[in-house]
Design a protein around this motif. Structure first.
Motif, PDB file in Angstrom:
ATOM      1  N   PRO A  95       0.913  -1.056  -0.038  1.00 14.04           N
ATOM      2  CA  PRO A  95      -0.101   0.189  -0.095  1.00 14.04           C
ATOM      3  C   PRO A  95       0.872   1.615   0.085  1.00 14.04           C
ATOM      4  O   PRO A  95       0.657   2.249  -0.159  1.00 14.04           O
ATOM      5  CB  PRO A  95      -0.916  -0.310   1.514  1.00 14.04           C
ATOM      6  CG  PRO A  95      -0.725  -1.052   1.519  1.00 14.04           C
ATOM      7  CD  PRO A  95       0.361  -2.059   1.081  1.00 14.04           C
ATOM      8  N   ASP A  96       1.807   1.426   0.586  1.00 14.99           N
ATOM      9  CA  ASP A  96       3.039   2.374   0.616  1.00 14.99           C
ATOM     10  C   ASP A  96       3.591   3.085  -0.474  1.00 14.99           C
ATOM     11  O   ASP A  96       4.383   3.313  -0.236  1.00 14.99           O
ATOM     12  CB  ASP A  96       3.452   2.363   2.312  1.00 14.99           C
ATOM     13  CG  ASP A  96       4.476   1.534   2.075  1.00 14.99           C
ATOM     14  OD1 ASP A  96       4.657   0.179   0.793  1.00 14.99           O
ATOM     15  OD2 ASP A  96       5.742   1.552   2.513  1.00 14.99           O
ATOM     16  N   GLU A  97       3.545   1.582  -1.261  1.00 13.49           N
ATOM     17  CA  GLU A  97       4.484   1.987  -2.764  1.00 13.49           C
ATOM     18  C   GLU A  97       3.676   2.848  -3.752  1.00 13.49           C
ATOM     19  O   GLU A  97       2.449   2.896  -4.036  1.00 13.49           O
ATOM     20  CB  GLU A  97       4.821   0.875  -3.277  1.00 13.49           C
ATOM     21  CG  GLU A  97       6.243  -0.555  -2.173  1.00 13.49           C
ATOM     22  CD  GLU A  97       5.923  -1.548  -3.386  1.00 13.49           C
ATOM     23  OE1 GLU A  97       7.256  -1.277  -3.952  1.00 13.49           O
ATOM     24  OE2 GLU A  97       5.436  -2.200  -3.539  1.00 13.49           O
ATOM     25  N   ALA A  98       4.320   3.625  -4.179  1.00 14.30           N
ATOM     26  CA  ALA A  98       4.073   4.077  -5.553  1.00 14.30           C
ATOM     27  C   ALA A  98       4.530   3.563  -7.268  1.00 14.30           C
ATOM     28  O   ALA A  98       5.825   3.331  -6.741  1.00 14.30           O
ATOM     29  CB  ALA A  98       4.678   5.738  -5.728  1.00 14.30           C
ATOM     30  N   PRO A  99       3.998   3.846  -8.111  1.00 16.32           N
ATOM     31  CA  PRO A  99       4.057   2.700  -9.418  1.00 16.32           C
ATOM     32  C   PRO A  99       5.059   4.016  -9.905  1.00 16.32           C
ATOM     33  O   PRO A  99       4.751   5.561  -9.635  1.00 16.32           O
ATOM     34  CB  PRO A  99       3.159   3.115 -11.059  1.00 16.32           C
ATOM     35  CG  PRO A  99       1.851   3.720  -9.766  1.00 16.32           C
ATOM     36  CD  PRO A  99       1.760   4.269  -8.232  1.00 16.32           C
ATOM     37  N   GLY A 122      -6.856   2.176 -25.137  1.00 22.36           N
ATOM     38  CA  GLY A 122      -7.534   2.664 -24.173  1.00 22.36           C
ATOM     39  C   GLY A 122      -7.010   1.916 -22.636  1.00 22.36           C
ATOM     40  O   GLY A 122      -7.717   0.933 -21.612  1.00 22.36           O
ATOM     41  N   VAL A 123      -6.154   2.021 -22.226  1.00 24.73           N
ATOM     42  CA  VAL A 123      -5.456   0.423 -21.329  1.00 24.73           C
ATOM     43  C   VAL A 123      -4.904   1.608 -20.243  1.00 24.73           C
ATOM     44  O   VAL A 123      -4.480   2.796 -20.324  1.00 24.73           O
ATOM     45  CB  VAL A 123      -3.505   0.347 -22.300  1.00 24.73           C
ATOM     46  CG1 VAL A 123      -2.750  -0.216 -21.453  1.00 24.73           C
ATOM     47  CG2 VAL A 123      -4.007  -1.110 -23.989  1.00 24.73           C
ATOM     48  N   THR A 124      -4.670   1.031 -19.486  1.00 23.25           N
ATOM     49  CA  THR A 124      -5.103   1.574 -17.592  1.00 23.25           C
ATOM     50  C   THR A 124      -4.112   0.698 -17.434  1.00 23.25           C
ATOM     51  O   THR A 124      -4.170  -0.571 -17.512  1.00 23.25           O
ATOM     52  CB  THR A 124      -6.124   1.615 -16.824  1.00 23.25           C
ATOM     53  OG1 THR A 124      -6.871   2.676 -17.653  1.00 23.25           O
ATOM     54  CG2 THR A 124      -6.024   2.300 -15.650  1.00 23.25           C
ATOM     55  N   MET A 125      -2.905   1.067 -17.021  1.00 22.54           N
ATOM     56  CA  MET A 125      -1.809  -0.228 -16.101  1.00 22.54           C
ATOM     57  C   MET A 125      -0.424   0.857 -15.613  1.00 22.54           C
ATOM     58  O   MET A 125      -0.036   2.032 -15.643  1.00 22.54           O
ATOM     59  CB  MET A 125      -1.002  -0.527 -17.413  1.00 22.54           C
ATOM     60  CG  MET A 125       0.138  -1.784 -17.224  1.00 22.54           C
ATOM     61  SD  MET A 125       1.085  -2.110 -18.148  1.00 22.54           S
ATOM     62  CE  MET A 125      -0.158  -2.680 -19.410  1.00 22.54           C
ATOM     63  N   ASP A 126      -0.688   0.755 -14.441  1.00 20.29           N
ATOM     64  CA  ASP A 126       1.159   0.380 -13.541  1.00 20.29           C
ATOM     65  C   ASP A 126       2.377  -0.422 -13.677  1.00 20.29           C
ATOM     66  O   ASP A 126       2.088  -1.164 -13.319  1.00 20.29           O
ATOM     67  CB  ASP A 126       0.458   0.547 -11.669  1.00 20.29           C
ATOM     68  CG  ASP A 126      -0.888   1.576 -11.467  1.00 20.29           C
ATOM     69  OD1 ASP A 126      -1.047   2.998 -12.145  1.00 20.29           O
ATOM     70  OD2 ASP A 126      -1.568   1.561 -10.986  1.00 20.29           O
ATOM     71  N   ILE A 127       3.205   0.603 -13.716  1.00 19.33           N
ATOM     72  CA  ILE A 127       4.240  -0.222 -13.373  1.00 19.33           C
ATOM     73  C   ILE A 127       5.182  -0.326 -12.035  1.00 19.33           C
ATOM     74  O   ILE A 127       5.568   1.388 -11.975  1.00 19.33           O
ATOM     75  CB  ILE A 127       5.225   0.188 -14.625  1.00 19.33           C
ATOM     76  CG1 ILE A 127       4.796   0.792 -16.233  1.00 19.33           C
ATOM     77  CG2 ILE A 127       6.932  -0.456 -14.500  1.00 19.33           C
ATOM     78  CD1 ILE A 127       4.035  -0.747 -16.509  1.00 19.33           C
ATOM     79  N   TRP A 128       4.999  -0.818 -11.170  1.00 17.60           N
ATOM     80  CA  TRP A 128       5.696  -0.977 -10.025  1.00 17.60           C
ATOM     81  C   TRP A 128       7.199  -1.191 -10.185  1.00 17.60           C
ATOM     82  O   TRP A 128       8.186  -1.530 -11.404  1.00 17.60           O
ATOM     83  CB  TRP A 128       4.797  -2.197  -9.568  1.00 17.60           C
ATOM     84  CG  TRP A 128       3.677  -1.851  -9.342  1.00 17.60           C
ATOM     85  CD1 TRP A 128       2.759  -2.060 -10.451  1.00 17.60           C
ATOM     86  CD2 TRP A 128       2.920  -0.717  -8.724  1.00 17.60           C
ATOM     87  NE1 TRP A 128       1.462  -1.629  -9.214  1.00 17.60           N
ATOM     88  CE2 TRP A 128       1.509  -0.669  -8.415  1.00 17.60           C
ATOM     89  CE3 TRP A 128       3.392  -0.203  -7.396  1.00 17.60           C
ATOM     90  CZ2 TRP A 128      -0.211  -0.142  -7.969  1.00 17.60           C
ATOM     91  CZ3 TRP A 128       2.599   0.788  -6.468  1.00 17.60           C
ATOM     92  CH2 TRP A 128       1.373   0.766  -7.031  1.00 17.60           C
ATOM     93  N   PRO A 129       8.181  -0.278  -9.066  1.00 23.08           N
ATOM     94  CA  PRO A 129       9.799  -0.403  -8.882  1.00 23.08           C
ATOM     95  C   PRO A 129       9.699  -1.861  -8.445  1.00 23.08           C
ATOM     96  O   PRO A 129       9.607  -2.437  -8.015  1.00 23.08           O
ATOM     97  CB  PRO A 129       9.881   0.650  -7.948  1.00 23.08           C
ATOM     98  CG  PRO A 129       8.742   0.921  -7.097  1.00 23.08           C
ATOM     99  CD  PRO A 129       7.692   0.398  -8.286  1.00 23.08           C
ATOM    100  N   GLY A 130      11.088  -2.294  -9.115  1.00 16.09           N
ATOM    101  CA  GLY A 130      12.053  -3.286  -8.753  1.00 16.09           C
ATOM    102  C   GLY A 130      10.921  -4.907  -9.289  1.00 16.09           C
ATOM    103  O   GLY A 130      11.459  -5.655  -8.461  1.00 16.09           O
ATOM    104  N   ARG A 131      10.362  -4.497  -9.981  1.00 15.76           N
ATOM    105  CA  ARG A 131      10.070  -5.562 -10.309  1.00 15.76           C
ATOM    106  C   ARG A 131      10.108  -5.768 -12.076  1.00 15.76           C
ATOM    107  O   ARG A 131      10.850  -5.217 -13.241  1.00 15.76           O
ATOM    108  CB  ARG A 131       8.283  -5.642 -10.436  1.00 15.76           C
ATOM    109  CG  ARG A 131       7.718  -6.215  -9.649  1.00 15.76           C
ATOM    110  CD  ARG A 131       7.373  -5.252  -8.514  1.00 15.76           C
ATOM    111  NE  ARG A 131       6.666  -5.252  -6.883  1.00 15.76           N
ATOM    112  CZ  ARG A 131       6.835  -4.478  -6.514  1.00 15.76           C
ATOM    113  NH1 ARG A 131       6.881  -3.430  -6.450  1.00 15.76           N
ATOM    114  NH2 ARG A 131       5.637  -4.541  -5.296  1.00 15.76           N
ATOM    115  N   MET A 132       9.849  -6.718 -12.492  1.00 13.14           N
ATOM    116  CA  MET A 132      10.221  -6.718 -14.200  1.00 13.14           C
ATOM    117  C   MET A 132       8.457  -7.116 -14.754  1.00 13.14           C
ATOM    118  O   MET A 132       7.439  -8.214 -13.777  1.00 13.14           O
ATOM    119  CB  MET A 132      10.947  -8.235 -14.451  1.00 13.14           C
ATOM    120  CG  MET A 132      10.895  -8.355 -15.719  1.00 13.14           C
ATOM    121  SD  MET A 132      11.135 -10.147 -17.056  1.00 13.14           S
ATOM    122  CE  MET A 132      13.020  -9.646 -16.907  1.00 13.14           C
ATOM    123  N   THR A 133       7.990  -6.106 -15.296  1.00 12.50           N
ATOM    124  CA  THR A 133       6.412  -5.731 -16.083  1.00 12.50           C
ATOM    125  C   THR A 133       6.453  -6.653 -17.501  1.00 12.50           C
ATOM    126  O   THR A 133       7.840  -6.091 -18.216  1.00 12.50           O
ATOM    127  CB  THR A 133       6.342  -4.343 -15.482  1.00 12.50           C
ATOM    128  OG1 THR A 133       6.363  -4.676 -14.502  1.00 12.50           O
ATOM    129  CG2 THR A 133       4.822  -4.922 -16.567  1.00 12.50           C
TER     130      THR A 133
END
Ligand code: ADP
Ligand code: MG
Length: 337
Positions: A95-99, A122-133
């Motif tokens: 919950p405390d992370e930001a994309p 119409g794509v909605t998507m978050d890319i999160w830090p320290g991950r492989m997306t």
């Protein structure tokens, strides 16, 4: 694969004898050649004191083969010791992370011969830090268009792209240029190296663009060459390197400016399966060992295995999002108690 078996045997013997460093070296060789080697990952899990790291190795096994009972049992034991907590990292965002990147209602239409092509729809998507997306999808599903929009190389017809909270669409062309230069790294299917420059010089291009002094440039490029396993190819030109080696140089170049996000478009598209596997495991190591954030778009189903989260595009639309932790939980739930 003969070597792989020998490396695995050496690694296992060293692990049994308690020689962790030696075991690690052999096993790392195995997974570099064959990232789907379940036994190697199982042995690697035994070398970690940190339960989260051990769990990450076991999770790899379960992603490769959800039915591997040895990994299921070991992971279960680790979880019991940790009071039932899910240990594998990285996982679904806290919950405390930001994309790093937040894309909403993104649309890119092309007009071709009076017809409109909905490349991204119409794509909605978050890319999160320290991950492989991973963004996967068939050829023509809009992957490259999507990546180019995030890189600021193309302008959306509609929608918003926030990079670290800043709206990419509203940025000046200069700011976008700086963003690409200082905060993004690029890896392409065709490597994109400059033919007349050596491996080292290619890696130093982004550093030169930022006027980094020579001694610092050389230090950095040496480190990166070492990291991608090409210290002995520093003076080679691209045509003197194999495809896999060229891609490793390209990855080193992408990392030169310590980017916040590495964008990779079909990085294994021109490589054979084994070389492609080596490149994939190198990218995975960047995430695991250096905490780099990678967005990889590919039609290669094998990238599903590496990624922490997989988004699937079909005709420009996002049709599914699957987290690795979710897949593992499902695999564990399906396993006999
Ligand atoms: P992918 O990378 O998944 O193969 P692309 O993003 O390259 O897909 O293309 C998505 C769709 O948009 C395709 O139908 C393609 O033909 C179309 N397209 C891509 N670029 C252009 C362009 N510059 N002009 C017109 N149509 C394009
Ligand atoms: Mg493409």
């Amino acid at each position: 694969m003969e070597n792989v078996d020998e490396f695995l045997l050496n690694g296992a013997n060293a692990a049994r004898a308690g020689n962790r460093d030696e075991a690690w070296r052999w096993l790392a060789k195995v997974v570099r050649t064959d990232p789907t080697n379940e036994s190697a990952w199982l042995w690697m899990a035994t070398l970690h004191d940190d339960p989260a790291k051990a769990a990450a190795c076991l999770s790899r096994v379960l992603v490769i083969n959800p039915d591997n009972t040895e990994a299921q049992a070991a992971l279960f034991e680790l979880r019991m010791k940790a009071g039932g907590e899910v240990l594998a990292r990285p996982s679904e965002p806290a919950p405390d992370e930001a994309p790093v990147v937040a894309v909403s209602h993104l649309r890119r239409l092309y007009q071709v011969g009076g017809q409109s092509v909905r490349a991204v729809d119409g794509v909605t998507m978050d890319i999160w830090p320290g991950r492989m997306t991973a963004v996967i999808g068939r050829s023509g599903s809009g992957k490259t268009t999507f990546l180019n929009l995030i890189a600021g190389l193309d302008q959306p017809t509609e929608g918003e792209i926030l990079i670290d909270g800043t709206d990419l669409v509203q940025m000046s062309e200069n700011d976008r240029l700086r963003l690409r230069r200082d905060r993004l790294g690029f890896v392409f299917q065709t490597f994109g190296l400059i033919p007349l420059l050596s491996a080292r010089e290619n890696i130093e291009v982004p550093l030169r663009m930022r006027h980094v002094p020579r001694t610092q440039r050389e230090k950095k490029s040496s480190e990166l060459l070492e990291w991608v396993g090409l210290a002995d190819r520093a003076r080679h030109r691209p045509y003197e390197l194999s495809g896999g080696e060229q891609q490793r140089v390209a990855i080193a170049r992408a990392l030169a400016n310590a980017p916040q996000l590495v964008l990779a478009d079909e990085p294994t598209g021109q490589l054979d399966t084994q070389t492609g596997g080596q490149i994939r495991s190198l990218l995975r190591r960047l995430v695991d060992e250096q905490g780099i954030t990678i967005l990889i778009v590919s039609h290669d189903p094998a990238v599903r295995m590496d990624a922490d989260v997989v988004h699937e595009l079909r005709d420009g639309k996002l049709v599914s999002t699957t987290w690795r932790t979710r897949r593992e939980e499902e695999a564990a739930a399906a396993a006999p108690a």
